[in-house]
Design an enzyme around this catalytic site. Structure first.
Site, mmCIF file in Angstrom:
data_model
loop_
_atom_site.group_PDB
_atom_site.id
_atom_site.type_symbol
_atom_site.label_atom_id
_atom_site.label_comp_id
_atom_site.label_asym_id
_atom_site.label_seq_id
_atom_site.Cartn_x
_atom_site.Cartn_y
_atom_site.Cartn_z
ATOM 1 N N HIS A 111 54.802 24.420 82.099
ATOM 2 C CA HIS A 111 54.653 24.187 81.278
ATOM 3 C C HIS A 111 52.965 24.016 79.921
ATOM 4 C CE1 HIS A 111 55.801 22.221 76.739
ATOM 5 N NE2 HIS A 111 55.098 21.808 76.652
ATOM 6 N N ASP A 147 61.466 19.534 79.491
ATOM 7 C CA ASP A 147 60.263 19.092 79.967
ATOM 8 C C ASP A 147 59.740 17.652 80.026
ATOM 9 O OD1 ASP A 147 59.600 22.116 79.198
ATOM 10 O OD2 ASP A 147 59.279 21.365 77.232
ATOM 11 N N TRP A 583 10.547 64.361 41.830
ATOM 12 C CA TRP A 583 11.273 65.714 42.398
ATOM 13 C C TRP A 583 10.703 66.450 42.288
ATOM 14 C CZ3 TRP A 583 6.818 67.734 39.962
ATOM 15 C CH2 TRP A 583 6.197 67.177 39.392
ATOM 16 N N PRO A 608 17.685 59.286 43.080
ATOM 17 C CA PRO A 608 16.661 60.789 43.068
ATOM 18 C C PRO A 608 16.350 60.272 42.116
ATOM 19 C CG PRO A 608 19.197 61.513 42.654
ATOM 20 C CD PRO A 608 19.105 60.132 43.223
ATOM 21 N N GLN A 610 15.066 62.200 37.934
ATOM 22 C CA GLN A 610 16.621 62.291 37.000
ATOM 23 C C GLN A 610 16.244 64.369 36.884
ATOM 24 O OE1 GLN A 610 15.982 61.403 33.147
ATOM 25 N NE2 GLN A 610 14.238 59.914 33.183
ATOM 26 N N LEU A 684 2.394 56.693 47.306
ATOM 27 C CA LEU A 684 1.908 57.372 46.237
ATOM 28 C C LEU A 684 1.250 59.001 46.394
ATOM 29 C CD1 LEU A 684 1.214 53.834 46.184
ATOM 30 C CD2 LEU A 684 3.361 54.695 45.522
ATOM 31 N N CYS A 717 2.106 65.925 47.797
ATOM 32 C CA CYS A 717 2.162 64.767 47.632
ATOM 33 C C CYS A 717 0.279 65.592 48.079
ATOM 34 C CB CYS A 717 2.571 63.823 48.210
ATOM 35 S SG CYS A 717 3.437 64.512 49.976
HETATM 36 P P1 NAP Z 1 7.447 58.810 39.401
HETATM 37 O O1 NAP Z 1 6.962 59.005 37.990
HETATM 38 O O2 NAP Z 1 6.833 57.309 40.456
HETATM 39 O O3 NAP Z 1 8.846 58.782 39.414
HETATM 40 C C1 NAP Z 1 9.556 58.604 41.416
HETATM 41 C C2 NAP Z 1 10.698 57.853 41.471
HETATM 42 O O4 NAP Z 1 10.970 56.825 40.831
HETATM 43 C C3 NAP Z 1 11.618 58.759 40.139
HETATM 44 O O5 NAP Z 1 12.735 58.237 40.993
HETATM 45 C C4 NAP Z 1 11.644 58.068 39.370
HETATM 46 O O6 NAP Z 1 12.939 57.852 38.627
HETATM 47 C C5 NAP Z 1 11.343 56.675 39.571
HETATM 48 N N1 NAP Z 1 10.977 55.362 38.334
HETATM 49 C C6 NAP Z 1 10.117 55.210 37.347
HETATM 50 N N2 NAP Z 1 9.895 54.313 36.878
HETATM 51 C C7 NAP Z 1 10.535 53.674 37.952
HETATM 52 C C8 NAP Z 1 11.019 51.927 37.828
HETATM 53 N N3 NAP Z 1 10.463 51.124 36.422
HETATM 54 N N4 NAP Z 1 11.527 51.151 38.715
HETATM 55 C C9 NAP Z 1 12.820 52.204 40.035
HETATM 56 N N5 NAP Z 1 12.673 53.321 39.891
HETATM 57 C C10 NAP Z 1 11.744 53.953 38.985
HETATM 58 O O7 NAP Z 1 6.691 59.827 40.012
HETATM 59 P P2 NAP Z 1 6.952 61.616 40.268
HETATM 60 O O8 NAP Z 1 6.315 62.243 38.614
HETATM 61 O O9 NAP Z 1 8.246 61.317 40.131
HETATM 62 O O10 NAP Z 1 6.675 61.876 41.238
HETATM 63 C C11 NAP Z 1 4.811 62.647 41.161
HETATM 64 C C12 NAP Z 1 4.098 61.414 42.198
HETATM 65 O O11 NAP Z 1 4.832 61.092 43.459
HETATM 66 C C13 NAP Z 1 3.259 62.198 42.612
HETATM 67 O O12 NAP Z 1 1.647 60.858 42.068
HETATM 68 C C14 NAP Z 1 2.430 61.865 43.767
HETATM 69 O O13 NAP Z 1 1.513 62.432 44.466
HETATM 70 C C15 NAP Z 1 3.982 61.392 44.391
HETATM 71 N N6 NAP Z 1 4.514 61.687 45.877
HETATM 72 C C16 NAP Z 1 4.736 60.961 46.833
HETATM 73 C C17 NAP Z 1 4.633 61.604 47.766
HETATM 74 C C18 NAP Z 1 4.061 60.599 48.925
HETATM 75 O O14 NAP Z 1 4.421 60.649 50.064
HETATM 76 N N7 NAP Z 1 3.045 60.236 49.392
HETATM 77 C C19 NAP Z 1 5.388 62.414 48.102
HETATM 78 C C20 NAP Z 1 5.876 63.618 46.758
HETATM 79 C C21 NAP Z 1 5.527 62.439 45.569
HETATM 80 P P3 NAP Z 1 12.914 58.966 37.124
HETATM 81 O O15 NAP Z 1 13.411 60.377 37.836
HETATM 82 O O16 NAP Z 1 13.901 58.363 36.510
HETATM 83 O O17 NAP Z 1 11.366 59.180 36.557
#
Ligand code: NAP
Length: 913
Positions: A111, A147, A583, A608, A610, A684, A717
């Site tokens: 049980h 039980d 981009w 991504p 825009q 960056l 970059c």
């Molecule tokens: P970005 O203007 O810094 O934008 C990057 C991403 O961040 C985009 O998706 C952007 O959106 C977004 N973003 C912008 N303002 C934001 C906020 N306030 N808060 C959160 N997200 C925000 O750079 P980008 O012109 O696209 O790319 C070029 C830069 O990326 C260059 O300086 C390049 O050297 C750098 N990069 C670096 C690497 C590395 O591995 N070190 C590789 C590739 C590129 P939107 O689409 O609306 O702008």
């Protein structure tokens, strides 16, 4: 002196069968007959099967008496075995006194409570319902009461707050009960079995819980009593509550998985009314909260509606999931067949709510189930699908859905979305244009959209949903739920398999992906195939391999004498990760980050860029085909300032992986700190120096020097932002570069002979024009390009060369991110100066050197302050090699083993023993 016992076992179930098996191991005991219940359909009770396998006579009586009188034919058969002891391990039938007293030594009975408490049929339930602190069982000599007979032995255990009817039975009452029954028989055989008369002090007679009216939960009591009642009926049959629906109707449900709740306020709870509860109850992300009369709370994790078990938190989400209800006759036959497969594996009868794993299935059972289902129904099925649909009804739903889709699998028609047909590259490609959240494509709040422009012709390509702050929150909630739900069920190795399957799908669709990338971002198709898409696939495969190799360390810390100490670390996923990408390589940036993030066991959402979100959306479609559970991957096209910012600000996002410009990176880091101090990694901008010594292989230096700047139209970059060329070869170097540039094919990126396509978008194109104008204004010598490609529509920018660039000029310091070569001279006798000049930048992403002198090359590698150094090569990145910058080029690595650390946290566990 041991007596040779002749035992009649009267009972049923696995418990009785186990007692029988163990008794048979004792040679001084003879089991002369087994009395059990009749077969149910063609299914025999396991006790009968066990007895027959040992050649023990088996008797199956539907009942032992009629109108209170023992049936003579039954009595006769019982007497025929000549038992000296009756053993009743678990018996649901009423056994007449003629049988109870029919054996010379009497009858001993199991049980499941410590008698005299909880006499009656539902002793275990009542032990929990009454909030007893100990549970246990008794073996007693049966008499004519309920039980009440004298005790032979009792055993007890402490009840844990986590115990339910199931757990106490499985962990104690069953295993210890079997052993104790065998011991009791041994004691009888040896003549040492006591007969301790039960006291009436503390005796209770409890109602039988198999009556439905007794299963109704009284909500007018303290939280503790509500909790105890629910766990006392968990998992069979479940406490009954009634939901009062908004339309006035009532729905009876059963509650499971209760615990007392003291975690404070809940997020985004929705009200629900329960009959008999004056205050509303609340459905929240972790269940259903019910307030007791004492103001304390009980949380209920699962609710059974009809035959379907759901997570309580999904009460209001049922409308989103439409379980199949229109089963055909053929499908209902399949249900029976499937049930038979489950039953054969689990060795128990199958209910709609039977949970494969809760029923005790292990990994081999999963393999067997998958193989048998594949064979029986000719459907593709993977092991992890069992983990994602472990409840019979869900699994059957999944099976029927798969069968209805056809057994071929892998067709994009499976996923419905709004999109457009891209007609390009001799293909017609369906491309989604909606947000991807929780495994489905949907419109953005208020139907907002982004215009996507084809940079080759400056025409509108399509409109894509533009995520708002609310949409970002929806995606975060989905990722959060998946992280603590379905994704946790997927083992590391299965995670790797999902990633490999996704990589295979990307490979199968690589021409489509490269075409989309080319049209959306202006990438030259052949490069897109090899790099944008090819390296993305490599990243998924590379990180898939890591999934089941993520491990911590055991660390020899000082022992706490006289005891020892074991210290080890665990690498754990961080949780929901936000990914924000630029981009220039849309799918590759996604893949570099997401593959590491997913391999580490996180869930994610990606925003991504825009201007080119299309490959990310096509990728989302492939992730569904690969079998990723909803919510693990979410894609949010939108503006950085809004959707991106919302991700950086969100309190449930624990990590942000960002690639983009330095100013936005700085801003985001502040948001990460201010919101919830989320971990962040920043890839960056750069202004990477490339130093070319006169002793280099000049052909190679020119080839790589060209690619260091013009690769992917400079939208790279790690592009060499500044070339330092030794004065002795400067003019020859420039001459050869110009010669090559003059023959570079500029045009439609889809054309296989094109080497240089359009810049990504207009704002960027305009910035490049401005950059060159500044260079000229500052006095640098523009020797080639610097303007739009004449007579061409589209954002085609001439590859450009500046010479005589002084160190303090804007174009010497700032990143162009375009096809602009900036050349300065240096003297070979002054290596220190060129090193100083190369390092005199706020960035530190990449660098390069060309020389045949190994000492010079290694000195350069020592002294340069950059995350990547190329020697006699450029742009040679690989998914296995860590990638990332120093100084204002950010921190944290993409790629290689180091990238995994960006998406994991280390927990240190110390145990003293
Ligand atoms: P970005 O203007 O810094 O934008 C990057 C991403 O961040 C985009 O998706 C952007 O959106 C977004 N973003 C912008 N303002 C934001 C906020 N306030 N808060 C959160 N997200 C925000 O750079 P980008 O012109 O696209 O790319 C070029 C830069 O990326 C260059 O300086 C390049 O050297 C750098 N990069 C670096 C690497 C590395 O591995 N070190 C590789 C590739 C590129 P939107 O689409 O609306 O702008």
């Amino acid at each position: 002196m041991a007596t040779n016992l002749r035992i009649a076992v009267i009972g049923q179930s696995n418990f009785a069968a186990d007692v029988l098996e163990q008794l048979l191991e004792n040679s001084s005991v003879k089991v002369v007959g087994v009395f059990t219940i009749p077969d149910k359909g063609s299914r025999e009770d396991i006790l009968a099967t066990t007895a027959a396998s040992h050649n023990i006579p088996v008797f199956k009586f539907a009942s032992w008496r009629r109108k209170g009188v023992a049936l003579p034919e039954v009595l006769e058969q019982y007497k025929s075995v000549g038992a000296t002891l009756n053993l009743l391990p678990y018996c649901s039938q009423f056994i007449p006194m003629e049988v109870i007293d029919g054996a010379a030594l009497g009858s001993i009975c199991y049980h499941p409570s410590i008698l005299p408490r909880h006499r009656g049929a539902s002793a275990i339930s009542w032990t929990l319902i009454e909030g007893d602190e100990i549970a246990g069982f008794s073996i007693f000599w049966a008499d004519d009461g309920l039980d009440t007979g004298p005790l032979l032995l009792t055993r007890q255990t402490n009840l844990e707050p986590t115990d339910t009817l199931d757990s106490i039975y499985k962990r104690f009452l069953y295993p210890e009960g079997v052993k104790a029954m065998v011991l009791a028989v041994d004691m009888v055989a040896k003549g040492t079995a006591p007969k301790i008369v039960q006291t009436e002090v503390g005796a209770t007679y409890d109602p039988a819980m198999f009556r439905a009216e007794n299963q109704i939960l009284n909500l007018q009591q303290s939280a503790e009593r509500i909790w105890n009642f629910i766990r006392g009926l968990d998992s069979v049959p479940g406490a009954i509550a009634t939901v009062l629906q908004a339309d006035g109707s009532e729905e009876q449900v059963r509650l499971f998985g209760a615990h007392l709740y003291s975690a404070g306020p809940v997020r985004a709870a929705q009200e629900i009314k329960l009959k008999g509860l004056p205050k509303p109850a609340w459905v929240h992300e972790n269940g259903l909260l019910i307030e007791g009369t004492d103001g304390q709370l009980v949380n209920v994790r699962r609710i059974k509606r009809g035959s379907k078990m759901i997570n309580a938190c999904d009460w209001f989400k049922l409308a989103e999931h439409h379980p199949i209800t229109d089963f055909t006759e053929d499908e209902l036959v399949k249900r029976t067949d499937l049930s038979a497969i489950w039953q054969a594996i689990l060795k128990q009868s199958i209910e709609a709510s039977t949970d494969f794993f809760a029923a005790g299935a292990g990994s081999m059972d999963v393999v067997r189930l998958v193989e048998e289902v594949k064979e029986a129904f000719d459907v593709p099925l993977e092991n992890e699908q069992v983990f994602m649909a472990p409840v019979f009804e869900e699994f059957f739903d999944l099976l029927i859905r798969t069968l209805r889709q056809g057994s071929s699998g892998g067709s994009s028609s499976k996923i419905s979305y709004e999109g457009f047909t891209l007609k390009a590259n001799k293909r017609e490609i369906r491309v989604p244009t909606q947000l991807f959240i929780n495994g489905v494509f949907l419109d953005a709040e208020k139907q907002r959209t982004l215009d996507i422009i084809n940079p080759t012709n400056e025409q509108l390509l399509c409109k894509v949903a533009c995520a708002s702050v609310a949409d970002a929150d929806k995606a975060v909630q989905a990722a959060h739920k998946a992280f603590y739900g379905s994704w946790k069920q997927v083992s590391a190795r299965q995670r790797g398999l999902l990633m490999l399957r996704l990589a295979d799908l990307m490979e199968q669709h690589k021409e489509e992906l490269a075409t989309i990338e080319s049209v959306d971002s202006g990438a030259v198709y052949t490069l897109a195939l090899k790099t944008h898409i090819g390296m993305s696939i490599d990243a998924w495969r590379y990180f898939a391999g890591w999934c089941d190799k993520i491990q911590g360390n055991t660390i020899p810390v000082n022992p706490a004498r006289p005891n020892n100490v074991l210290t080890f670390t665990r690498k754990e996923p961080i949780g929901v990760c936000g990914l924000i990408t630029p981009w220039n390589y849309p799918l590759m940036m996604l893949s570099w980050k997401m593959a590491a993030c997913i391999a580490a066991g996180n869930t994610c959402l990606i925003k991504p860029a825009q201007t080119c979100p299309l490959t990310a959306l096509k990728f989302a479609e492939l992730s569904v085909l690969a079998g990723f559970p909803p919510g693990v991957i979410n894609v949010l096209p939108g503006k950085g300032s809004e959707a991106g910012q919302a991700v950086a600000d969100h309190g449930l996002v624990n990590k942000l992986g960002f690639t983009g410009s330095t100013p936005v990176g700085q801003h985001i880091m502040k948001s990460c700190a201010a919101s919830n101090l989320k971990k962040c990694s920043l890839e960056l901008g750069g202004k990477s120096p490339l130093v070319i010594f006169a002793d280099c292989d000049l052909d190679k230096a020119v080839r790589h020097g060209m690619s260091s700047v013009f690769f992917n139209k400079g939208e790279n970059c790690i592009a060499a932002g500044r070339l330092f060329v030794e004065d002795r070869i400067h003019d020859e170097f420039v001459r050869r570069v110009l010669k090559d540039l003059r023959t570079m094919t500029i045009g439609d990126p889809l054309n296989r002979s094109t080497a240089h396509g359009p810049q990504n978008h207009k704002a960027h194109f305009d910035k490049l024009i401005e950059f060159c104008e500044t260079g000229v204004a500052e006095g640098a010598k523009l020797v080639y390009g610097g303007c739009r490609v004449p007579n061409m529509k589209g954002y085609f920018f001439m590859p450009t060369v500046f010479t005589d660039v002084a160190d303090d000029m804007f174009i010497a310091k700032e990143e162009s991110f375009g096809p602009i070569m900036i050349i300065s001279k240096f003297n070979g006798s002054d290596v220190d100066s060129v090193m100083l000049r190369a390092n005199r930048t706020d960035y530190g992403l990449a660098s390069g050197v060309f020389t045949k002198d190994i000492s010079k090359a290694l000195n350069f590698a020592d002294r340069i302050d950059a995350g990547t150094v190329f020697v006699n090569v450029y742009n040679k990145t690989d998914v296995a090699a860590p990638f990332g910058g120093f100084k204002q080029s950010g921190f944290g690595k993409d790629l290689g083993q180091e990238a995994l650390n960006e998406y994991m946290k280390t927990k240190c566990v110390t145990i003293e023993y």
